[in-house]
Write an enzyme that holds these catalytic residues in place. Structure first.
Site, mmCIF file in Angstrom:
data_model
loop_
_atom_site.group_PDB
_atom_site.id
_atom_site.type_symbol
_atom_site.label_atom_id
_atom_site.label_comp_id
_atom_site.label_asym_id
_atom_site.label_seq_id
_atom_site.Cartn_x
_atom_site.Cartn_y
_atom_site.Cartn_z
ATOM 1 N N GLY A 1 -10.223 -1.406 0.319
ATOM 2 C CA GLY A 1 -10.778 -0.877 -0.921
ATOM 3 C C GLY A 1 -9.897 0.171 -1.570
ATOM 4 O O GLY A 1 -8.720 0.301 -1.251
ATOM 5 N N LEU B 1 -8.893 0.106 -4.683
ATOM 6 C CA LEU B 1 -7.880 -0.860 -5.099
ATOM 7 C C LEU B 1 -6.965 -0.330 -6.193
ATOM 8 O O LEU B 1 -7.361 0.466 -7.026
ATOM 9 C CB LEU B 1 -8.586 -2.127 -5.588
ATOM 10 C CG LEU B 1 -9.542 -2.756 -4.564
ATOM 11 C CD1 LEU B 1 -10.201 -3.992 -5.146
ATOM 12 C CD2 LEU B 1 -8.833 -3.084 -3.264
ATOM 13 N N HIS B 2 -5.719 -0.808 -6.144
ATOM 14 C CA HIS B 2 -4.718 -0.470 -7.167
ATOM 15 C C HIS B 2 -3.998 -1.768 -7.550
ATOM 16 O O HIS B 2 -4.351 -2.853 -7.046
ATOM 17 C CB HIS B 2 -3.755 0.597 -6.626
ATOM 18 C CG HIS B 2 -3.214 0.286 -5.260
ATOM 19 N ND1 HIS B 2 -2.372 -0.767 -5.016
ATOM 20 C CD2 HIS B 2 -3.434 0.872 -4.054
ATOM 21 C CE1 HIS B 2 -2.062 -0.801 -3.736
ATOM 22 N NE2 HIS B 2 -2.711 0.174 -3.114
ATOM 23 N N HIS C 1 -2.940 -4.235 -4.771
ATOM 24 C CA HIS C 1 -3.988 -5.152 -4.299
ATOM 25 C C HIS C 1 -4.217 -6.260 -5.332
ATOM 26 O O HIS C 1 -4.384 -7.420 -4.977
ATOM 27 C CB HIS C 1 -5.322 -4.409 -4.128
ATOM 28 C CG HIS C 1 -5.321 -3.364 -3.056
ATOM 29 N ND1 HIS C 1 -5.408 -2.023 -3.323
ATOM 30 C CD2 HIS C 1 -5.266 -3.474 -1.701
ATOM 31 C CE1 HIS C 1 -5.411 -1.341 -2.194
ATOM 32 N NE2 HIS C 1 -5.313 -2.189 -1.199
ATOM 33 N N GLN D 1 -8.948 0.994 13.392
ATOM 34 C CA GLN D 1 -7.517 1.222 13.201
ATOM 35 C C GLN D 1 -7.186 2.677 12.847
ATOM 36 O O GLN D 1 -6.064 2.979 12.456
ATOM 37 C CB GLN D 1 -6.944 0.239 12.175
ATOM 38 C CG GLN D 1 -7.400 0.435 10.747
ATOM 39 C CD GLN D 1 -6.980 -0.723 9.848
ATOM 40 O OE1 GLN D 1 -7.498 -1.824 9.927
ATOM 41 N NE2 GLN D 1 -6.014 -0.485 8.963
ATOM 42 N N GLY E 1 0.273 -7.639 1.923
ATOM 43 C CA GLY E 1 1.351 -7.017 1.148
ATOM 44 C C GLY E 1 2.597 -6.757 1.996
ATOM 45 O O GLY E 1 2.494 -6.395 3.169
ATOM 46 N N ASP F 1 3.365 -3.225 3.822
ATOM 47 C CA ASP F 1 3.063 -3.027 5.248
ATOM 48 C C ASP F 1 3.799 -4.118 6.025
ATOM 49 O O ASP F 1 3.195 -5.038 6.574
ATOM 50 C CB ASP F 1 1.546 -3.103 5.463
ATOM 51 C CG ASP F 1 0.830 -2.018 4.681
ATOM 52 O OD1 ASP F 1 1.131 -0.839 4.896
ATOM 53 O OD2 ASP F 1 -0.003 -2.356 3.813
ATOM 54 N N ARG G 1 -3.447 5.801 -0.320
ATOM 55 C CA ARG G 1 -3.218 7.184 0.127
ATOM 56 C C ARG G 1 -2.447 8.014 -0.901
ATOM 57 O O ARG G 1 -2.395 9.236 -0.789
ATOM 58 C CB ARG G 1 -2.523 7.206 1.493
ATOM 59 C CG ARG G 1 -3.451 6.741 2.621
ATOM 60 C CD ARG G 1 -2.893 6.996 4.002
ATOM 61 N NE ARG G 1 -3.909 6.813 5.033
ATOM 62 C CZ ARG G 1 -4.071 5.702 5.777
ATOM 63 N NH1 ARG G 1 -3.278 4.671 5.588
ATOM 64 N NH2 ARG G 1 -5.023 5.640 6.693
HETATM 65 O O1 PAF Z 1 -3.686 -3.267 5.041
HETATM 66 C C1 PAF Z 1 -4.888 -2.967 5.096
HETATM 67 O O2 PAF Z 1 -5.505 -2.561 4.114
HETATM 68 C C2 PAF Z 1 -5.635 -3.086 6.415
HETATM 69 O O3 PAF Z 1 -4.802 -2.774 7.487
HETATM 70 C C3 PAF Z 1 -6.286 -4.461 6.617
HETATM 71 C C4 PAF Z 1 -5.258 -5.581 6.678
HETATM 72 C C5 PAF Z 1 -7.249 -4.747 5.459
HETATM 73 C C6 PAF Z 1 -7.081 -4.483 7.923
HETATM 74 O O4 PAF Z 1 -8.064 -3.493 7.931
#
Ligand code: PAF
Length: 274
Positions: free
Chosen positions: A27, A29-30, A33, A57, A144, A147, A184
């Site tokens: 979420g 979102l930008h 995304h 995570q 993306g 990452d 972030r």
């Molecule tokens: O990249 C992310 O936003 C998260 O690591 C993901 C892939 C949605 C898993 O929670």
């Protein structure tokens, strides 16, 4: 566009859908995304975007409690982008029990770079991604390139576990200063936002050195770290790696440079293919 919280309701809504493309997100979102959503949309498949801030995570000292949650605005953006279903489960829906079964990626991929700084991070990511794959059963999933390590680990997971899913990778989207878009970035002050472009500038300098023929990798990496530290950054790593498996670099092979560093209280990551 439907917004669904319950796994059972989502399964019901997906009955009879031949090809589903999933864009997993946390979420806030930008445009980064939304560019992944566009890839999914352009595939012609039925598009599901998940929005779930995955506690598994986040380490205890990380920003789980503060992570921006903006479901209403996100849904408006996704409706406009042509998404068919937003799956936004609660934590209780995703993890009704303490999650005892997890997916543990191999340490040579998952305990380096991000995984070294954030132990257990990729166990959390792989576990939730497999769970989302089981729930949505997509034929395509979009992640993306920003990452890079995450998408590489997920690609390996899909291959080794023979999951019937095509993985697509979307390019990093940057702001006018060159800063890679990330949720972030919202933590940055105005002056930090301008300064934050120094991270990608530093990665560009590393890339230029390597392209110009230098192969003293550790020296290049440590010069890059020093130059960021002199400008007030706390650097976790600047690392030149093989694109294929993030192994140590070899001349003549496709390489990338990955970086993670903190400006003020905000930790940013980025990477560039060389
Ligand atoms: O990249 C992310 O936003 C998260 O690591 C993901 C892939 C949605 C898993 O929670």
């Amino acid at each position: 566009m439907l917004v669904i919280q319950k796994i059972a309701d989502l399964r019901q809504a997906l009955v009879g859908k031949q090809a589903v493309a999933l864009v997993p997100t946390m979420g806030n979102l930008h445009d980064g995304h939304l560019s992944l959503v566009k890839l999914a949309r352009d595939s012609g498949a039925f598009v599901v975007t998940s929005i779930f801030v995955n506690p598994l995570q986040f380490a205890p000292q990380e920003d789980l409690a503060f992570y921006p949650r903006t479901l209403e605005v996100d849904c408006a953006l996704l409706a406009n982008a042509g998404v068919d279903i937003v799956f936004a489960p609660t934590v209780e829906e995703m993890y009704p029990d303490m999650q005892g079964f997890v997916v543990e990626p191999p340490c040579e991929l998952a305990d380096i770079l991000e995984g070294e700084i954030r132990p257990g991070f990729f166990i959390g990511v792989c576990t939730v991604v497999v769970k989302l794959f089981n729930i949505v059963q997509p034929s395509i999933a979009v992640f993306g390139r920003k990452d890079y390590q995450q998408q590489l680990i997920i690609k390996n997971m899909v291959r080794q576990l023979a999951l019937p899913i095509e993985l697509w990778t979307g390019d990093t989207v940057r702001d006018v200063h060159g800063l890679a878009l990330s949720s972030r970035n919202n933590y940055l002050s105005e002056s930090e936002r301008v300064q934050s472009a120094q991270l990608v500038e530093c990665l560009r300098a590393v890339s230029d050195y390597v392209r110009s023929g230098r192969s003293d990798w550790p020296e290049i990496e440590s010069e890059a770290c020093d130059s960021l530290r002199r400008r007030g950054w706390q650097v976790d790593y600047i690392s030149i790696r093989l694109c294929e498996d993030l192994g140590v670099p070899r001349r003549g092979e496709p390489l990338l440079v990955l970086g993670a560093a903190r400006i003020g209280a905000t930790r940013l990551i980025d990477n560039l293919e060389i």
